[in-house]
Scaffold this active site. Structure first.
Site, PDB file in Angstrom:
ATOM      1  N   SER A  94     -13.792  70.193  84.740  1.00 24.72           N
ATOM      2  CA  SER A  94     -13.799  68.728  84.765  1.00 24.72           C
ATOM      3  C   SER A  94     -14.293  68.111  83.454  1.00 24.72           C
ATOM      4  CB  SER A  94     -14.629  68.233  85.945  1.00 24.72           C
ATOM      5  OG  SER A  94     -15.932  68.692  85.829  1.00 24.72           O
ATOM      6  N   LYS A 136     -17.679  85.469  86.965  1.00 26.33           N
ATOM      7  CA  LYS A 136     -18.675  85.993  86.019  1.00 26.33           C
ATOM      8  C   LYS A 136     -18.577  87.516  85.928  1.00 26.33           C
ATOM      9  CE  LYS A 136     -20.538  81.718  86.289  1.00 26.33           C
ATOM     10  NZ  LYS A 136     -19.888  80.624  87.035  1.00 26.33           N
ATOM     11  N   GLU A 184     -19.728  78.593  91.235  1.00 25.41           N
ATOM     12  CA  GLU A 184     -19.402  77.548  90.267  1.00 25.41           C
ATOM     13  C   GLU A 184     -20.168  76.268  90.582  1.00 25.41           C
ATOM     14  OE1 GLU A 184     -17.516  77.923  87.640  1.00 25.41           O
ATOM     15  OE2 GLU A 184     -17.016  79.978  88.158  1.00 25.41           O
ATOM     16  N   GLY A 185     -20.132  75.367  89.637  1.00 23.90           N
ATOM     17  CA  GLY A 185     -20.644  74.018  89.913  1.00 23.90           C
ATOM     18  C   GLY A 185     -22.089  73.782  89.522  1.00 23.90           C
ATOM     19  N   ASN A 231     -14.262  78.490  82.687  1.00 22.27           N
ATOM     20  CA  ASN A 231     -13.874  77.905  83.970  1.00 22.27           C
ATOM     21  C   ASN A 231     -12.360  77.866  84.057  1.00 22.27           C
ATOM     22  OD1 ASN A 231     -16.559  76.889  85.090  1.00 22.27           O
ATOM     23  ND2 ASN A 231     -16.560  76.093  83.002  1.00 22.27           N
ATOM     24  N   ARG A 275     -11.659  75.688  80.679  1.00 23.80           N
ATOM     25  CA  ARG A 275     -12.656  75.201  79.725  1.00 23.80           C
ATOM     26  C   ARG A 275     -13.658  76.313  79.456  1.00 23.80           C
ATOM     27  NH1 ARG A 275     -16.070  71.263  82.286  1.00 23.80           N
ATOM     28  NH2 ARG A 275     -17.591  72.935  82.226  1.00 23.80           N
ATOM     29  N   ARG A 329     -22.052  68.495  76.664  1.00 23.89           N
ATOM     30  CA  ARG A 329     -22.965  68.072  77.719  1.00 23.89           C
ATOM     31  C   ARG A 329     -24.384  68.414  77.281  1.00 23.89           C
ATOM     32  NH1 ARG A 329     -20.832  71.453  82.550  1.00 23.89           N
ATOM     33  NH2 ARG A 329     -20.585  72.862  80.790  1.00 23.89           N
ATOM     34  N   GLU A 333     -19.653  80.734  79.916  1.00 22.31           N
ATOM     35  CA  GLU A 333     -18.675  81.146  80.937  1.00 22.31           C
ATOM     36  C   GLU A 333     -17.342  80.504  80.589  1.00 22.31           C
ATOM     37  OE1 GLU A 333     -18.503  79.271  84.689  1.00 22.31           O
ATOM     38  OE2 GLU A 333     -19.248  77.356  83.958  1.00 22.31           O
ATOM     39  N   LYS A 351     -26.781  85.937  87.415  1.00 26.24           N
ATOM     40  CA  LYS A 351     -25.716  85.011  87.817  1.00 26.24           C
ATOM     41  C   LYS A 351     -24.864  85.539  88.970  1.00 26.24           C
ATOM     42  CE  LYS A 351     -24.211  82.572  84.064  1.00 26.24           C
ATOM     43  NZ  LYS A 351     -23.587  82.312  82.740  1.00 26.24           N
TER      44      LYS A 351
HETATM   45  P1  ADP Z   1     -21.421  77.383  86.629  1.00 22.07           P
HETATM   46  O1  ADP Z   1     -20.103  78.010  86.862  1.00 22.07           O
HETATM   47  O2  ADP Z   1     -22.192  77.153  87.882  1.00 22.07           O
HETATM   48  O3  ADP Z   1     -21.338  76.176  85.757  1.00 22.07           O
HETATM   49  P2  ADP Z   1     -22.736  78.637  84.357  1.00 22.07           P
HETATM   50  O4  ADP Z   1     -22.560  80.022  83.933  1.00 22.07           O
HETATM   51  O5  ADP Z   1     -22.100  77.599  83.510  1.00 22.07           O
HETATM   52  O6  ADP Z   1     -22.259  78.514  85.878  1.00 22.07           O
HETATM   53  O7  ADP Z   1     -24.265  78.328  84.486  1.00 22.07           O
HETATM   54  C1  ADP Z   1     -24.753  77.049  84.829  1.00 22.07           C
HETATM   55  C2  ADP Z   1     -25.716  76.540  83.775  1.00 22.07           C
HETATM   56  O8  ADP Z   1     -26.778  77.466  83.590  1.00 22.07           O
HETATM   57  C3  ADP Z   1     -25.097  76.367  82.396  1.00 22.07           C
HETATM   58  O9  ADP Z   1     -24.487  75.107  82.271  1.00 22.07           O
HETATM   59  C4  ADP Z   1     -26.310  76.531  81.493  1.00 22.07           C
HETATM   60  O10 ADP Z   1     -27.041  75.327  81.432  1.00 22.07           O
HETATM   61  C5  ADP Z   1     -27.153  77.558  82.233  1.00 22.07           C
HETATM   62  N1  ADP Z   1     -26.859  78.920  81.757  1.00 22.07           N
HETATM   63  C6  ADP Z   1     -25.927  79.759  82.242  1.00 22.07           C
HETATM   64  N2  ADP Z   1     -25.911  80.925  81.566  1.00 22.07           N
HETATM   65  C7  ADP Z   1     -26.846  80.818  80.627  1.00 22.07           C
HETATM   66  C8  ADP Z   1     -27.334  81.684  79.591  1.00 22.07           C
HETATM   67  N3  ADP Z   1     -26.814  82.902  79.431  1.00 22.07           N
HETATM   68  N4  ADP Z   1     -28.318  81.242  78.797  1.00 22.07           N
HETATM   69  C9  ADP Z   1     -28.856  80.010  78.988  1.00 22.07           C
HETATM   70  N5  ADP Z   1     -28.463  79.146  79.928  1.00 22.07           N
HETATM   71  C10 ADP Z   1     -27.469  79.536  80.750  1.00 22.07           C
HETATM   72 MG    MG Z   2     -18.277  77.424  85.992  1.00 25.71          MG
HETATM   73 MG    MG Z   3     -20.782  76.132  83.799  1.00 26.29          MG
END
Ligand code: ADP
Ligand code: MG
Ligand code: MG
Length: 482
Positions: free
Chosen positions: A159, A314, A377-378, A154, A133, A458, A152, A373
């Site tokens: 899920s 990442k 995950e999660g 996944n 996803r 979401r 990102e 970052k």
């Molecule tokens: P994970 O694998 O933990 O889901 P993400 O990269 O999706 O990691 O980051 C988690 C959350 O952080 C995202 O769902 C988003 O709400 C926020 N986020 C992540 N990267 C960014 C970004 N570059 N700009 C704004 N919000 C971000």
């Molecule tokens: Mg993720």
């Molecule tokens: Mg995410």
């Protein structure tokens, strides 16, 4: 009992939150619709019980999303599938991209060790099954329009492909109740689980054993079980039998035969679909790591295999954003390169050296512009604002290389009501994240399936910087295209 009432007065005509006829208790209507349509989760109090369940959190209304960017996200998905697949087959690239990360990040390093072991032994399965996803936010541009930017991708345990179908029915219903028939009809049908199941079924078919089963590798506590059940139900419609086992179960009762075929409880396993094993805490001891290695060594089709899992880090995302890297994977497909690159936000290395030093200086100067970052995950793992400075200034030796730095995406906020158990009903300032599901199957060198199979919206309150639905921050939603 006090009646919940949505404030009508705030909703000017044309607002996405408008009601065109009066109504007593929209939240209850919505929650009942969620329960009826299987938009469910187990509770915090009884995370292993199906006796006491509740609705998965969701928005009262769908969120307006521009049609063009939505379509752009759908259109690029099969290219992302190809990209992930190509990277997973390029051991040199993965080695180089993750070299600095594995030195300091224990989790990635353990995954990488399994990857190296499999490379050494040679893979015992030529069929690859990828379910992923790709997540995006819409960055607000100065002219008021928005640009699709990937957050990102996944590649393991992505899920909410299951509950997405139910939330469509919920919003269609709510909009009708609100007298907005046209909007109700405009909500797109969406059932990613069906597409995920089709890909699993295709892989299983290529395994060529009618009696073999699909093993879903689960955790012993799973609040989001109904999302998984949707995939199981879709598989059952295709007459494919699933079993659910934990790492412990596989350790205790699983084995490989001489041809590395995986057996558990007397059943041969054709496909291992991981819905566990993506965060360090899910490996409770060395035994669970040994079990992961055993699964990877088996000739069962792993979804994902270890290389594809690593492709979702990442760090790989950051390396891909460097000039010339995408071209290496699509040497004669400039248009594909452009389509993928258009969705990249600014991503910066923190490797030791001049480039990494530049990134640190940039972050320290204006931390609000970035997100730091780690390889996790999660949800709930990222670092924001002044905390970025603290972490970077206090990092010892090459510690900083466990992170990457990314431009913070700033979507246009919208208003909505977030319906969550035991939370007061208030209007929230919200940010949304769009996910697109990809499914592919490769046999040897031939892609036999490569599809975009649905989406996920979401939405979270803008007071939270981070976090997904499972992390208790975001809630399920639908795009209302305009
Ligand atoms: P994970 O694998 O933990 O889901 P993400 O990269 O999706 O990691 O980051 C988690 C959350 O952080 C995202 O769902 C988003 O709400 C926020 N986020 C992540 N990267 C960014 C970004 N570059 N700009 C704004 N919000 C971000
Ligand atoms: Mg993720
Ligand atoms: Mg995410």
């Amino acid at each position: 009992m006090k009646r919940e009432r949505v404030e009508h007065s705030r909703n000017s005509h044309g607002s996405p939150l408008r009601w065109e006829r009066p109504l007593q208790s929209p939240p209850t209507t919505a929650k009942d619709a969620a329960l009826l349509n299987g938009v469910l989760m187990r509770t915090k109090e009884a995370p292993n019980s199906s006796e006491l369940v509740t609705y998965a959190p969701f928005t009262l209304f769908p969120t307006p999303v521009p049609k063009a960017v939505f379509q752009q996200a759908l259109d690029v998905q099969t290219h992302y599938n190809s990209l992930v697949d190509k990277i997973s087959q390029n051991a040199d690239f993965l080695q180089e991209a993750l070299a600095s990360t594995v030195e300091v990040d224990d989790f990635t390093s353990r995954l990488f060790k399994i990857h190296k072991q499999i490379l050494k032994e040679g893979s015992s399965q030529s069929v690859v099954l990828g379910l992923n996803r790709s997540d995006y936010m819409l960055d607000q541009k100065e002219d008021g329009s928005s640009a699709l930017k990937q957050i990102e991708i996944n590649t393991i345990s992505a899920s909410f492909g299951g509950l997405s179908a139910g939330i469509v029915c919920v919003h269609k219903h709510i909009l009708k109740v609100a007298g907005r028939l046209e909007d109700s009809m405009a909500i797109l049908d969406n059932n990613p689980a069906a597409g995920l199941a089709r890909a699993i079924a295709k892989a299983k078919e290529l395994y060529r054993s009618v009696r073999a089963v699909v093993l879903i590798l689960v955790s012993d506590t799973e609040r989001n079980i109904y999302d998984q059940r949707c995939v199981e139900m879709e598989l059952m419609k295709l007459n494919i039998f699933t079993i659910q086992r934990t790492f412990e179960d596989v350790h205790a009762r699983g084995s490989l035969d001489k041809e590395k075929r995986l057996f558990i409880d007397g059943m041969e396993v054709a496909v291992v679909y991981y819905r566990n094993g993506y965060v360090p805490q899910q490996y409770k001891s060395q035994q669970d790591w040994d079990t992961r290695l055993m699964l990877e060594r088996s000739s069962a089709i792993k979804c994902p295999d270890i290389a594809t899992h690593l492709t979702g880090t990442k760090k790989v995302q950051q390396v891909l954003a460097q000039p010339g890297v995408l071209e290496r994977f699509f040497p004669n497909e400039l248009q594909v390169v452009e389509q993928i690159r258009a969705t990249f936000a600014g991503l910066y290395t923190l490797d030791m050296g001049l480039e990494g030093d530049k990134t640190v200086a940039m972050a320290l100067q204006d931390p609000e512009r970035y997100v730091l970052k780690p390889q996790r995950e999660g949800g709930g793992n990222n670092i924001y604002g002044s905390e970025i400075c603290k972490v970077l200034q206090e990092a010892k030796g090459s510690d900083r290389t466990m992170y990457i730095l990314m431009d913070k995406i700033k979507p246009t906020p919208s208003h909505n009501y977030l319906l969550r158990r035991d939370s007061p009903l208030t209007i929230s300032n919200c940010l949304s994240e769009l996910g697109v599901f990809g499914a592919y199957v490769r046999q040897g060198t031939e892609m036999v399936m490569n599809e975009q199979v649905g989406h996920l919206l979401r939405t979270k309150s803008s007071v939270h910087a981070d976090g997904g639905v499972a992390a208790g921050v975001a809630v399920l939603d639908n795009p209302l295209l305009y």
